[in-house]
Design an enzyme around this catalytic site. Sequence first.
Site, PDB file in Angstrom:
ATOM      1  N   CYS A   1      34.036 -10.263  -2.806  1.00 14.70           N
ATOM      2  CA  CYS A   1      32.643 -10.336  -3.256  1.00 14.70           C
ATOM      3  C   CYS A   1      32.423  -9.464  -4.489  1.00 14.70           C
ATOM      4  O   CYS A   1      32.694  -8.258  -4.452  1.00 14.70           O
ATOM      5  CB  CYS A   1      31.712  -9.879  -2.136  1.00 14.70           C
ATOM      6  SG  CYS A   1      29.973  -9.842  -2.616  1.00 14.70           S
TER       7      CYS A   1
ATOM      8  N   CYS B   1      25.815  -3.731  -3.349  1.00 13.76           N
ATOM      9  CA  CYS B   1      25.300  -4.124  -2.035  1.00 13.76           C
ATOM     10  C   CYS B   1      25.937  -3.280  -0.940  1.00 13.76           C
ATOM     11  O   CYS B   1      27.145  -3.054  -0.941  1.00 13.76           O
ATOM     12  CB  CYS B   1      25.570  -5.604  -1.798  1.00 13.76           C
ATOM     13  SG  CYS B   1      25.243  -6.156  -0.106  1.00 13.76           S
TER      14      CYS B   1
ATOM     15  N   CYS C   1      28.471  -4.648   3.340  1.00 10.45           N
ATOM     16  CA  CYS C   1      29.852  -4.683   3.820  1.00 10.45           C
ATOM     17  C   CYS C   1      30.520  -3.339   3.555  1.00 10.45           C
ATOM     18  O   CYS C   1      30.319  -2.726   2.505  1.00 10.45           O
ATOM     19  CB  CYS C   1      30.642  -5.788   3.125  1.00 10.45           C
ATOM     20  SG  CYS C   1      30.100  -7.466   3.559  1.00 10.45           S
TER      21      CYS C   1
ATOM     22  N   CYS D   1      26.073 -14.434  -0.999  1.00 11.68           N
ATOM     23  CA  CYS D   1      26.486 -13.489   0.031  1.00 11.68           C
ATOM     24  C   CYS D   1      27.638 -14.155   0.760  1.00 11.68           C
ATOM     25  O   CYS D   1      27.438 -15.125   1.501  1.00 11.68           O
ATOM     26  CB  CYS D   1      25.338 -13.160   0.989  1.00 11.68           C
ATOM     27  SG  CYS D   1      25.839 -12.113   2.386  1.00 11.68           S
TER      28      CYS D   1
ATOM     29  N   GLN E   1      23.158 -13.695  18.598  1.00 11.56           N
ATOM     30  CA  GLN E   1      24.377 -13.263  17.928  1.00 11.56           C
ATOM     31  C   GLN E   1      24.518 -13.976  16.583  1.00 11.56           C
ATOM     32  O   GLN E   1      24.316 -15.183  16.486  1.00 11.56           O
ATOM     33  CB  GLN E   1      25.592 -13.569  18.808  1.00 11.56           C
ATOM     34  CG  GLN E   1      25.662 -12.740  20.074  1.00 11.56           C
ATOM     35  CD  GLN E   1      26.011 -11.290  19.822  1.00 11.56           C
ATOM     36  OE1 GLN E   1      26.466 -10.920  18.728  1.00 11.56           O
ATOM     37  NE2 GLN E   1      25.812 -10.458  20.827  1.00 11.56           N
TER      38      GLN E   1
ATOM     39  N   TYR F   1      18.635  -6.314  29.386  1.00 14.87           N
ATOM     40  CA  TYR F   1      18.500  -6.611  27.960  1.00 14.87           C
ATOM     41  C   TYR F   1      18.904  -8.067  27.756  1.00 14.87           C
ATOM     42  O   TYR F   1      19.737  -8.405  26.910  1.00 14.87           O
ATOM     43  CB  TYR F   1      19.349  -5.676  27.107  1.00 14.87           C
ATOM     44  CG  TYR F   1      19.266  -4.223  27.512  1.00 14.87           C
ATOM     45  CD1 TYR F   1      18.264  -3.394  27.006  1.00 14.87           C
ATOM     46  CD2 TYR F   1      20.169  -3.686  28.415  1.00 14.87           C
ATOM     47  CE1 TYR F   1      18.189  -2.052  27.394  1.00 14.87           C
ATOM     48  CE2 TYR F   1      20.096  -2.358  28.805  1.00 14.87           C
ATOM     49  CZ  TYR F   1      19.115  -1.547  28.288  1.00 14.87           C
ATOM     50  OH  TYR F   1      19.028  -0.232  28.675  1.00 14.87           O
TER      51      TYR F   1
ATOM     52  N   GLU G   1      14.025  -7.858  30.208  1.00 13.95           N
ATOM     53  CA  GLU G   1      14.007  -7.823  28.736  1.00 13.95           C
ATOM     54  C   GLU G   1      12.665  -7.258  28.281  1.00 13.95           C
ATOM     55  O   GLU G   1      11.626  -7.546  28.887  1.00 13.95           O
ATOM     56  CB  GLU G   1      14.219  -9.231  28.184  1.00 13.95           C
ATOM     57  CG  GLU G   1      13.897  -9.442  26.730  1.00 13.95           C
ATOM     58  CD  GLU G   1      14.749  -8.576  25.809  1.00 13.95           C
ATOM     59  OE1 GLU G   1      14.176  -7.966  24.886  1.00 13.95           O
ATOM     60  OE2 GLU G   1      15.971  -8.508  26.021  1.00 13.95           O
TER      61      GLU G   1
ATOM     62  N   ASP H   1      23.578  -5.668  27.905  1.00 16.31           N
ATOM     63  CA  ASP H   1      23.795  -5.987  26.488  1.00 16.31           C
ATOM     64  C   ASP H   1      22.704  -5.290  25.682  1.00 16.31           C
ATOM     65  O   ASP H   1      21.827  -5.923  25.098  1.00 16.31           O
ATOM     66  CB  ASP H   1      23.746  -7.508  26.284  1.00 16.31           C
ATOM     67  CG  ASP H   1      24.156  -7.912  24.874  1.00 16.31           C
ATOM     68  OD1 ASP H   1      24.621  -7.033  24.116  1.00 16.31           O
ATOM     69  OD2 ASP H   1      23.993  -9.086  24.523  1.00 16.31           O
TER      70      ASP H   1
ATOM     71  N   CYS I   1      27.448  -3.118  20.914  1.00 12.73           N
ATOM     72  CA  CYS I   1      27.698  -3.265  19.476  1.00 12.73           C
ATOM     73  C   CYS I   1      27.922  -1.919  18.799  1.00 12.73           C
ATOM     74  O   CYS I   1      28.069  -1.869  17.579  1.00 12.73           O
ATOM     75  CB  CYS I   1      26.550  -4.021  18.809  1.00 12.73           C
ATOM     76  SG  CYS I   1      24.928  -3.291  19.065  1.00 12.73           S
TER      77      CYS I   1
END
Length: 436
Positions: free
Chosen positions: A77, A85, A88, A164, A266, A295, A319, A365, A392
């Site tokens: 990129c 940016c 990443c 992107c 996701q 969650y 949730e 989650d 995550c």
Amino acid sequence: MSAPSLVGAEWEVEVGPVAHGGFCIARHEGQVVFVRHALPGERVLARVTEGRVGDRFVRADAVSVGQASPHRVVPPCPWSGPGRCGGCDFQHVDLAEQRALKAAVVREQFSRLAGLDVDVEVAAVPGDHDGLDWRTRVEFAVDGTGRAGLRRHRSRDVVPVEDCLIATRPVVGSGVLDRSWPGVAAVDVIDAADPAEPVLVPVPLERARERARPQGRDRRGGDRRYRGPQPDAGRDDAGDGGLVREVVRDGDWSGEYAVAARGFWQVHPGAAPTFLHRVTVLLEAAPGDRVLDLYAGSGLFTARLGELVGPDGIVLGIEGDRRAVENGRANTGHLPNVEWRAGRVDAELATLVDQGVGADLAVLDPPRTGAGPEVIAHLAALGVRRAVYVACDPAALARDVATALTHGYRLASLEAHDAFPMTHHVECIAVLERAD
């Protein structure tokens, strides 16, 4: 008086190990330096971007490389690199080494925060193209001239971009980067299974200010995994892009899910089916089991678990986002053994404990900040024998695993998946079992 700023100072440094967050660790005359755009073993010229004399650490960018790692590649990129940016972290690293670095971070976090030596490798998730063309949901920031772009690292500055590369081609082909957006703070682009064309949802400036501090949700109950402003509980879908439809297939099984366009789902096209498959395999839910889906979002795991436990079992989805709960109820409406509660996860679990309710299994989650000690303690009080934890953030997961160890659980297994190529993020799935 403030200590002198070090911003702009340039130091030649030897780069050490990778750190959580997309940095590598270096030192200059005893000063700890977190360096982006570097690799372990390299010698680079690091330019300080944040920090003052006397700070515990400073941040820097590797602006030139004297001795390069064999794993360094030319970033695909053109908008990736120092001062550009910030989306990443690892465009300059070959894909196999990206995964090795992420595995090293997971191991380090578990060693430091949970006192556990874990053997983990980061597996590829199907659906991207050499680490590119995978992000199905992107929030583009808009600058003062109305031009859409992406933000610099740790900055509100907007970098105008023409593409992107980690976004799916329909996201970029939506035209979001080709037109002006006056009076708009951001534009969300959602590439879902249905509708066939991407959904563009402008976020007006005044609305972005109103939503800067979401009410009624926190890390223990609300879902802040999606980085855009969250839908307000109880609002209709006007102005939020309405509902989109996602389809998930796991072998011969398939499910359809209605999801708020700006709600959580996701972002990697292979993530939802991969995680659904692994969670159901690892949880080993059987007919008659009582399962907590915490969650739960719009019911990705809830629907499948409701089928697996059968009419003699029960699944309770909890949730914090009320709209997600409404969608979850619709997505599982054909399953009379599925119930939902809208509220903070820790508070809802505390109610179950007070009522003397028990549970056999649990799926967690949570958002990036993790479940927290109260939730883990409640699972133990409810008698949960096995929990599958999808995370995550490896640091938050390691802290929660450490808490679980004190409540009589053991870490039965740990795996990691590269659901966010080119970034430092990694998705982990841990299995916690009662030690007895």
